[in-house]
Design a protein around this motif. Structure first.
Motif, PDB file in Angstrom:
ATOM      1  N   GLY A  44       0.699  -1.236  -0.064  1.00 53.41           N
ATOM      2  CA  GLY A  44      -0.031  -0.253   0.019  1.00 53.41           C
ATOM      3  C   GLY A  44       0.793   1.027  -0.033  1.00 53.41           C
ATOM      4  N   SER A  91       3.411   2.271   2.643  1.00 52.16           N
ATOM      5  CA  SER A  91       3.524   1.400   3.486  1.00 52.16           C
ATOM      6  C   SER A  91       5.187   1.176   3.854  1.00 52.16           C
ATOM      7  CB  SER A  91       3.287  -0.259   2.909  1.00 52.16           C
ATOM      8  OG  SER A  91       3.516  -1.070   3.441  1.00 52.16           O
ATOM      9  N   ASP A 143      -0.269  -3.002   6.081  1.00 53.82           N
ATOM     10  CA  ASP A 143      -0.828  -2.292   5.148  1.00 53.82           C
ATOM     11  C   ASP A 143      -2.212  -1.549   5.565  1.00 53.82           C
ATOM     12  OD1 ASP A 143       1.230  -2.151   3.295  1.00 53.82           O
ATOM     13  OD2 ASP A 143       0.397  -3.415   2.049  1.00 53.82           O
ATOM     14  N   PHE A 144      -3.016  -2.574   6.033  1.00 53.02           N
ATOM     15  CA  PHE A 144      -4.206  -2.219   6.724  1.00 53.02           C
ATOM     16  C   PHE A 144      -4.304  -1.487   7.739  1.00 53.02           C
ATOM     17  CE2 PHE A 144      -7.659  -3.396   9.738  1.00 53.02           C
ATOM     18  CZ  PHE A 144      -8.520  -2.959   9.025  1.00 53.02           C
ATOM     19  N   GLY A 146      -1.663   0.555   8.668  1.00 53.68           N
ATOM     20  CA  GLY A 146      -1.276   1.957   8.182  1.00 53.68           C
ATOM     21  C   GLY A 146      -2.194   2.706   7.496  1.00 53.68           C
ATOM     22  N   ARG A 147      -3.186   2.162   6.619  1.00 49.98           N
ATOM     23  CA  ARG A 147      -3.974   2.998   6.082  1.00 49.98           C
ATOM     24  C   ARG A 147      -5.172   3.538   6.970  1.00 49.98           C
ATOM     25  NH1 ARG A 147      -5.670   0.297   0.230  1.00 49.98           N
ATOM     26  NH2 ARG A 147      -7.887   0.900   0.884  1.00 49.98           N
ATOM     27  N   THR A 148      -5.516   2.436   7.932  1.00 52.61           N
ATOM     28  CA  THR A 148      -6.569   2.991   8.849  1.00 52.61           C
ATOM     29  C   THR A 148      -5.923   3.860   9.896  1.00 52.61           C
ATOM     30  OG1 THR A 148      -7.392   0.448   8.693  1.00 52.61           O
ATOM     31  CG2 THR A 148      -8.156   2.014  10.766  1.00 52.61           C
ATOM     32  N   ALA A 174      -4.043   6.273   9.233  1.00 52.36           N
ATOM     33  CA  ALA A 174      -4.011   7.596   8.619  1.00 52.36           C
ATOM     34  C   ALA A 174      -5.406   8.174   8.637  1.00 52.36           C
ATOM     35  CB  ALA A 174      -3.551   7.411   7.185  1.00 52.36           C
ATOM     36  N   ARG A 175      -6.526   7.264   8.349  1.00 52.95           N
ATOM     37  CA  ARG A 175      -7.727   7.602   8.328  1.00 52.95           C
ATOM     38  C   ARG A 175      -8.297   8.093   9.455  1.00 52.95           C
ATOM     39  NH1 ARG A 175     -11.508   5.227   5.115  1.00 52.95           N
ATOM     40  NH2 ARG A 175     -13.281   6.552   6.405  1.00 52.95           N
ATOM     41  N   GLU A 199     -11.908   0.337   5.441  1.00 48.87           N
ATOM     42  CA  GLU A 199     -10.723   0.031   4.786  1.00 48.87           C
ATOM     43  C   GLU A 199     -10.427  -1.348   4.333  1.00 48.87           C
ATOM     44  OE1 GLU A 199      -8.124   2.322   3.883  1.00 48.87           O
ATOM     45  OE2 GLU A 199      -9.726   3.602   4.159  1.00 48.87           O
ATOM     46  N   MET A 206      -9.513  -2.582   0.954  1.00 45.66           N
ATOM     47  CA  MET A 206      -8.383  -3.461   0.327  1.00 45.66           C
ATOM     48  C   MET A 206      -8.929  -4.805  -0.086  1.00 45.66           C
ATOM     49  SD  MET A 206      -5.713  -3.268   3.328  1.00 45.66           S
ATOM     50  CE  MET A 206      -4.259  -4.081   2.702  1.00 45.66           C
ATOM     51  N   ALA A 261      -6.665  -4.704  -3.260  1.00 45.50           N
ATOM     52  CA  ALA A 261      -5.342  -5.149  -3.128  1.00 45.50           C
ATOM     53  C   ALA A 261      -5.051  -6.294  -3.686  1.00 45.50           C
ATOM     54  CB  ALA A 261      -5.037  -5.004  -1.497  1.00 45.50           C
TER      55      ALA A 261
END
Length: 205
Positions: free
Chosen positions: A3, A6, A84-85, A87-89, A91-92, A112, A116, A120
């Motif tokens: 991601g 990442s 990745d999950f 990290g994305r979460t 950030a949100r 999220e 993915m 993904a």
């Protein structure tokens, strides 16, 4: 591909040998990218180290330098997916529009995850573990992700159990959503959120 943003750092316990140089790290990422692509195309049972090496454009010895077998390779990909999950979460959750409290976090976590699932490579089949296994790693890492949004002590056995049950229930419900509709049935995704909010309220409110 990993991601955006990442910073995948594979657990040394997942690898025969951890990459040291940038070139080795890039080769490891290519191997995991190829593994993800082949999972989408052929499934876990037909996955092989030889096919991954061919897709990644590396000698078979390069795969075995990092992984003992396809199971170890899939475990490393699942670990990357989880990083990745999270990290994305994270950030949100840090965004000004994310709202506050654990309920807003549940909405973001489900959103999220479904994003993915749709985009993904390899995630639709593998997500955070080899098919048929538990999501223990995700449940263990949720308290650190949620931080102050979690209004109860995550060390309490009841809270830890509730997080584990919530993760497993969400996984089962969302698997159903994606079996019903390859893009994720919107009504079932919404019902999953309601299930999680109602159940966790018995512990977190």
């Amino acid at each position: 591909m990993a991601g955006a943003g990442s910073e995948f750092a594979p657990d040394s316990g997942l690898l025969r040998r951890a990459p040291v140089q940038q070139r080795s790290t890039e080769r490891l990422e290519r191997i995991l990218d190829a593994c993800a692509q082949l999972l989408d195309e052929a499934g876990y049972e037909r996955l092989s180290t030889r096919a991954v090496a061919a897709r990644a454009g590396v000698p078979i010895g390069s795969v075995y330098r990092f992984f003992a077998d396809k199971r170890a390779m899939a475990d490393a990909l699942a670990h990357r997916n989880l990083d990745d999950f999270l990290g994305r979460t994270a950030a949100r959750l840090a965004a000004p529009e994310a709202g506050t409290g654990w309920r807003a976090a549940v909405e973001i976590l489900v959103d999220e995850y479904t994003a993915m699932k749709r985009t993904a490579p390899g995630f639709a089949l593998l997500d955070f573990g080899v098919p048929g296994e538990s999501n223990h790693d995700l449940a263990e890492r949720l308290p650190a992700l949620l931080g102050d949004r979690l209004p109860a002590d995550p060390q309490q056995p009841r809270v830890r159990l509730a997080l584990t049950v919530a993760v497993e229930a969400a996984d089962a419900a969302l698997q159903l959503a994606f079996r019903t509709d390859p893009a994720g049935d919107p009504q079932l995704v919404a019902e999953t959120k309601q299930l999680l909010l109602a159940y966790l309220a018995t512990v977190l409110d």
